[in-house]
Write a protein that holds these residues in place. Structure first.
Motif, PDB file in Angstrom:
ATOM      1  N   GLY A  98       0.786  -1.213   0.000  1.00 37.21           N
ATOM      2  CA  GLY A  98       0.000   0.000   0.000  1.00 37.21           C
ATOM      3  C   GLY A  98       0.827   1.276   0.000  1.00 37.21           C
ATOM      4  N   ARG A  99       2.124   1.165   0.195  1.00 40.31           N
ATOM      5  CA  ARG A  99       3.021   2.331   0.142  1.00 40.31           C
ATOM      6  C   ARG A  99       3.930   2.210  -1.070  1.00 40.31           C
ATOM      7  NH1 ARG A  99       4.080   3.386   6.303  1.00 40.31           N
ATOM      8  NH2 ARG A  99       2.335   4.801   6.600  1.00 40.31           N
ATOM      9  N   ALA A 100       3.928   3.231  -1.901  1.00 39.12           N
ATOM     10  CA  ALA A 100       4.767   3.216  -3.099  1.00 39.12           C
ATOM     11  C   ALA A 100       6.230   3.436  -2.757  1.00 39.12           C
ATOM     12  CB  ALA A 100       4.303   4.292  -4.083  1.00 39.12           C
ATOM     13  N   ALA A 101       6.487   4.194  -1.693  1.00 35.58           N
ATOM     14  CA  ALA A 101       7.862   4.518  -1.309  1.00 35.58           C
ATOM     15  C   ALA A 101       8.092   4.131   0.146  1.00 35.58           C
ATOM     16  CB  ALA A 101       8.119   6.007  -1.509  1.00 35.58           C
ATOM     17  N   PHE A 102       9.273   3.586   0.407  1.00 33.95           N
ATOM     18  CA  PHE A 102       9.634   3.212   1.775  1.00 33.95           C
ATOM     19  C   PHE A 102      11.149   3.157   1.900  1.00 33.95           C
ATOM     20  CE2 PHE A 102       9.012  -0.647  -0.665  1.00 33.95           C
ATOM     21  CZ  PHE A 102      10.035  -1.499  -0.289  1.00 33.95           C
ATOM     22  N   CYS A 103      11.627   3.246   3.124  1.00 34.99           N
ATOM     23  CA  CYS A 103      13.063   3.142   3.361  1.00 34.99           C
ATOM     24  C   CYS A 103      13.305   2.723   4.806  1.00 34.99           C
ATOM     25  CB  CYS A 103      13.779   4.447   3.057  1.00 34.99           C
ATOM     26  SG  CYS A 103      13.323   5.811   4.128  1.00 34.99           S
ATOM     27  N   GLY A 104      14.505   2.236   5.052  1.00 35.36           N
ATOM     28  CA  GLY A 104      14.881   1.852   6.402  1.00 35.36           C
ATOM     29  C   GLY A 104      16.085   0.941   6.402  1.00 35.36           C
ATOM     30  N   PRO A 105      16.572   0.617   7.604  1.00 36.00           N
ATOM     31  CA  PRO A 105      17.707  -0.297   7.724  1.00 36.00           C
ATOM     32  C   PRO A 105      17.309  -1.708   7.290  1.00 36.00           C
ATOM     33  CG  PRO A 105      17.211   0.773   9.840  1.00 36.00           C
ATOM     34  CD  PRO A 105      16.133   1.144   8.892  1.00 36.00           C
ATOM     35  N   VAL A 106      18.254  -2.408   6.679  1.00 35.94           N
ATOM     36  CA  VAL A 106      18.028  -3.737   6.131  1.00 35.94           C
ATOM     37  C   VAL A 106      18.164  -4.826   7.187  1.00 35.94           C
ATOM     38  CG1 VAL A 106      19.033  -5.458   4.549  1.00 35.94           C
ATOM     39  CG2 VAL A 106      18.757  -3.081   3.802  1.00 35.94           C
ATOM     40  N   ALA A 160       0.749  -8.426   9.741  1.00 35.37           N
ATOM     41  CA  ALA A 160       1.664  -8.523  10.885  1.00 35.37           C
ATOM     42  C   ALA A 160       2.823  -7.548  10.729  1.00 35.37           C
ATOM     43  CB  ALA A 160       2.185  -9.950  11.032  1.00 35.37           C
ATOM     44  N   ALA A 161       3.389  -7.461   9.529  1.00 36.11           N
ATOM     45  CA  ALA A 161       4.516  -6.559   9.291  1.00 36.11           C
ATOM     46  C   ALA A 161       4.114  -5.102   9.513  1.00 36.11           C
ATOM     47  CB  ALA A 161       5.065  -6.754   7.881  1.00 36.11           C
ATOM     48  N   ALA A 162       2.975  -4.709   8.963  1.00 39.26           N
ATOM     49  CA  ALA A 162       2.510  -3.329   9.123  1.00 39.26           C
ATOM     50  C   ALA A 162       2.206  -3.034  10.591  1.00 39.26           C
ATOM     51  CB  ALA A 162       1.278  -3.085   8.253  1.00 39.26           C
ATOM     52  N   THR A 163       1.528  -3.954  11.267  1.00 39.66           N
ATOM     53  CA  THR A 163       1.168  -3.778  12.672  1.00 39.66           C
ATOM     54  C   THR A 163       2.399  -3.658  13.560  1.00 39.66           C
ATOM     55  OG1 THR A 163      -0.875  -5.017  12.343  1.00 39.66           O
ATOM     56  CG2 THR A 163      -0.077  -4.849  14.608  1.00 39.66           C
ATOM     57  N   ASN A 164       3.442  -4.392  13.213  1.00 36.95           N
ATOM     58  CA  ASN A 164       4.648  -4.429  14.046  1.00 36.95           C
ATOM     59  C   ASN A 164       5.720  -3.434  13.629  1.00 36.95           C
ATOM     60  OD1 ASN A 164       3.792  -6.404  15.919  1.00 36.95           O
ATOM     61  ND2 ASN A 164       4.065  -7.964  14.350  1.00 36.95           N
ATOM     62  N   GLY A 165       5.379  -2.519  12.719  1.00 40.91           N
ATOM     63  CA  GLY A 165       6.278  -1.403  12.428  1.00 40.91           C
ATOM     64  C   GLY A 165       7.363  -1.644  11.404  1.00 40.91           C
ATOM     65  N   TRP A 166       7.179  -2.618  10.519  1.00 38.81           N
ATOM     66  CA  TRP A 166       8.134  -2.801   9.420  1.00 38.81           C
ATOM     67  C   TRP A 166       7.834  -1.761   8.356  1.00 38.81           C
ATOM     68  CZ3 TRP A 166      12.176  -6.190   9.440  1.00 38.81           C
ATOM     69  CH2 TRP A 166      12.199  -7.114  10.486  1.00 38.81           C
ATOM     70  N   ALA A 167       8.877  -1.156   7.776  1.00 31.77           N
ATOM     71  CA  ALA A 167       8.686  -0.154   6.721  1.00 31.77           C
ATOM     72  C   ALA A 167       8.367  -0.811   5.386  1.00 31.77           C
ATOM     73  CB  ALA A 167       9.938   0.709   6.576  1.00 31.77           C
ATOM     74  N   GLY A 168       8.972  -1.976   5.154  1.00 35.43           N
ATOM     75  CA  GLY A 168       8.757  -2.635   3.877  1.00 35.43           C
ATOM     76  C   GLY A 168       9.358  -4.015   3.843  1.00 35.43           C
ATOM     77  N   ILE A 169       9.064  -4.707   2.737  1.00 33.11           N
ATOM     78  CA  ILE A 169       9.579  -6.049   2.488  1.00 33.11           C
ATOM     79  C   ILE A 169       9.980  -6.116   1.018  1.00 33.11           C
ATOM     80  CG2 ILE A 169       9.089  -8.529   2.513  1.00 33.11           C
ATOM     81  CD1 ILE A 169       6.789  -7.932   4.494  1.00 33.11           C
ATOM     82  N   VAL A 170      11.181  -6.619   0.759  1.00 36.91           N
ATOM     83  CA  VAL A 170      11.646  -6.858  -0.604  1.00 36.91           C
ATOM     84  C   VAL A 170      11.880  -8.357  -0.724  1.00 36.91           C
ATOM     85  CG1 VAL A 170      13.462  -6.433  -2.300  1.00 36.91           C
ATOM     86  CG2 VAL A 170      12.720  -4.580  -0.784  1.00 36.91           C
ATOM     87  N   VAL A 171      11.204  -8.997  -1.673  1.00 33.31           N
ATOM     88  CA  VAL A 171      11.271 -10.452  -1.823  1.00 33.31           C
ATOM     89  C   VAL A 171      11.837 -10.821  -3.188  1.00 33.31           C
ATOM     90  CG1 VAL A 171       9.971 -12.616  -1.776  1.00 33.31           C
ATOM     91  CG2 VAL A 171       9.205 -10.681  -0.382  1.00 33.31           C
TER      92      VAL A 171
END
Length: 164
Positions: free
Chosen positions: A31-39, A84-95
């Motif tokens: 649902g977010r086109a842009a995201f960033c954060g530590p890997v 779960a990822a959104a609820t727990n504060g993950w910025a994004g997932i790259v698979v």
């Protein structure tokens, strides 16, 4: 709730010519086109047990980078894991593999990139995996703690967060 400010990947590349840029192999699903954060890294194959464990823990604005071996035979992240990822504060997932439940992922306030969508679920317990090790795909080496930025122009990785 407003989306967090994410630097444009074009600006990051202009300011940091040393940035690693992923080959353009990913589709956007979250649902977010842009995201960033530590890997944070995982290496799995057709078994999302470690993915589930990761997203059920605190994300703290990190990006989960999953090396799924490029498999296009099952989805490693689906609607429940995206919630779960959104609820727990993950910025994004790259698979580097597939997702499933594409419509459900689009409803979550999280960025998701993957190679494709696939309706079949992964088989838990099928293979072991590894967490926290460097993974290599799409022409980039992803290391724990490095910084990932993604938007409609692509996915970029830097050793540290860019200045905003």
């Amino acid at each position: 709730m407003t989306e967090p400010r994410v630097p444009a990947t074009t600006d990051v590349c202009d300011a940091h010519p040393e940035a690693q840029v992923c080959e353009p192999v990913f589709q956007a699903f979250g649902g977010r086109a842009a995201f960033c954060g530590p890997v944070t890294t995982l290496k799995v194959f057709e078994d999302n047990t470690l993915v589930k464990q990761a997203v059920e823990g605190p994300g703290e604005g990190r990006v989960l980078v999953v090396d799924g071996g490029g498999s296009r035979r099952c989805g490693l992240v689906g609607g429940n894991l995206a919630v779960a990822a959104a609820t727990n504060g993950w910025a994004g997932i790259v698979v580097y593999g597939c997702i499933r439940d594409a419509d459900e992922l689009a409803e979550q306030p999280i960025g998701v990139r993957a190679l494709a969508a696939h309706p079949r679920k992964s088989e838990r317990g099928l293979h072991s995996g590894q967490a926290g090790r460097p993974v290599v795909f799409a022409g980039v080496v992803f290391r724990e703690g490095e910084w990932l930025c993604a938007d409609r122009d692509g996915v970029v990785v830097l050793p540290a967060a860019p200045e905003r």
